[in-house]
Write an enzyme that holds these catalytic residues in place. Structure first.
Site, short mmCIF file in Angstrom:
data_model
loop_
_atom_site.label_atom_id
_atom_site.label_comp_id
_atom_site.label_asym_id
_atom_site.label_seq_id
_atom_site.Cartn_x
_atom_site.Cartn_y
_atom_site.Cartn_z
N PRO A 2 -3.40 -4.06 -7.94
CA PRO A 2 -4.05 -2.73 -7.84
C PRO A 2 -4.90 -2.52 -6.51
O PRO A 2 -5.91 -3.34 -6.15
CB PRO A 2 -4.92 -2.53 -9.10
CG PRO A 2 -4.45 -3.35 -9.95
CD PRO A 2 -3.97 -4.63 -9.31
N GLU A 3 -5.04 -1.35 -5.87
CA GLU A 3 -5.61 -1.21 -4.81
C GLU A 3 -7.02 -0.52 -5.30
O GLU A 3 -7.14 -0.03 -6.46
CB GLU A 3 -4.99 -0.24 -3.55
CG GLU A 3 -3.66 -0.82 -3.33
CD GLU A 3 -3.23 -0.53 -1.97
OE1 GLU A 3 -4.11 -0.03 -1.02
OE2 GLU A 3 -2.20 -0.93 -1.61
N LYS A 52 -12.10 -3.94 -5.07
CA LYS A 52 -11.18 -4.34 -6.21
C LYS A 52 -11.89 -5.06 -7.48
O LYS A 52 -11.34 -5.53 -8.40
CB LYS A 52 -9.90 -5.27 -5.69
CG LYS A 52 -9.17 -4.71 -4.55
CD LYS A 52 -8.10 -5.36 -4.30
CE LYS A 52 -7.29 -4.56 -3.23
NZ LYS A 52 -6.09 -5.50 -2.71
N ARG A 258 2.25 -11.30 3.43
CA ARG A 258 2.42 -10.33 2.78
C ARG A 258 3.17 -9.43 3.42
O ARG A 258 3.29 -9.48 4.83
CB ARG A 258 1.06 -9.31 2.62
CG ARG A 258 -0.14 -10.04 1.77
CD ARG A 258 0.32 -9.86 0.33
NE ARG A 258 0.63 -8.77 -0.31
CZ ARG A 258 -0.33 -7.91 -0.75
NH1 ARG A 258 -1.55 -8.23 -0.87
NH2 ARG A 258 -0.01 -6.54 -1.21
#
Length: 286
Positions: A2-3, A52, A258
């Site tokens: 989750p951002e 986060k 990523r």
């Protein structure tokens, strides 16, 4: 993972559900049982996020520090709470409902000093009122690393993830491989302002939408995006598709393990003025 906007939404939800009231705390999974016993019957005094990281305050008892990681989830429900299903690390129950935390990378009861030590390791969070973008600029302006890598480094900026990173760089017309030190202050200020605006909208709506009004499906007469992540975006997970702005092909590559997405037409590297300067310099030298 989750951002940051998601974690801020969770903090707000915990605050609405339990803030200022005593809670029942238990760890059906058992891994947090000793700490849950200390929390049981205590009043939740604060719920806040930094990037986060989620922090739930219980006065003198301390803070529950949560980092969801790749697999962590929180599910809220009305009372009475049903029997727990699955591996629930921490269940909180109060008059306003219950919340089950499953699969976090971190769930620990910490003191004020430990909480501040975590925050000290993080960069400024665009969603926090106390954020200092100057602190991030000092890191960015001297870094040889690509700006796309710097925006994913939580010690530089806390909260943005892969989606916000790709989308903000597209919106600002900045190539993802440009070294941080090659950015101008105006370019950095634009990145920061975009992060603040887009992430605040993400907190409000619960989804990530980054396209400008003229590029929405309605404005362009195109089908809406179909993706598990939801939201209308320019380049994220659109490799091989046509750019909404220039019509060129959206590209993808791997950077720091990523996936990276960008449009070479809209995000030249080096930027067009730098290329023109290099051509003039070469002609002058020749």
């Amino acid at each position: 993972m989750p951002e940051g906007h998601t974690v801020h939404r969770l903090a707000a939800a915990y605050g609405r559900t339990f803030g200022g009231r005593p809670v029942r705390a238990l760890s059906p999974q058992g891994k947090f049982a000793a700490s849950a016993a200390l929390l049981d019957g205590q009043r939740m005094t604060a719920a806040e996020a930094h990037g986060k990281h989620l922090f739930l305050g219980f006065g003198a008892v301390g803070w529950v520090h949560v980092h969801l990681g790749l697999y962590g989830k929180v599910a809220f429900g009305d009372g009475p709470a049903p029997p727990p299903v699955g591996q629930v690390r921490l269940r909180l129950v109060g008059p306003g409902g219950h919340a089950d935390l499953r699969g976090p990378a971190t769930c620990a009861l910490v003191g004020e000093a430990e909480k501040e030590a975590v925050r000290d390791r993080l960069g400024p969070d665009p969603l926090r009122e106390d954020a200092d973008p100057e602190r991030a600029w000092r890191r960015v302006s001297t870094a040889r690393s690509p700006i796309a890598a710097l925006l994913m480094d939580q010690s530089v900026v806390a909260g943005p993830g892969n989606i916000y990173r790709a989308e903000v760089l597209f919106r600002r017309g900045i190539g993802p491989y440009r070294p941080g030190r090659d950015l101008s202050r105006a370019e950095w200020d634009g990145i920061w302002a975009d992060l603040v605006a887009l992430m605040r909208e993400g907190v409000r709506t619960g989804r990530i939408d980054t396209v400008r009004p003229e590029h929405t499906p309605e404005a362009m007469g195109r089908p809406p995006r179909r993706d598990d992540h939801g939201g209308e975006v320019y380049v994220y997970r659109r490799a091989g598709a046509d750019c909404h702005v220039c019509g060129g092909e959206v590209r993808a590559a791997e950077l720091a393990a990523r996936n990276l997405f960008w449009c070479q037409g809209c995000q030249p590297h080096p930027p067009a003025p730098a290329r023109a300067h290099a051509v003039r310099a070469a002609r002058a030298a020749g």
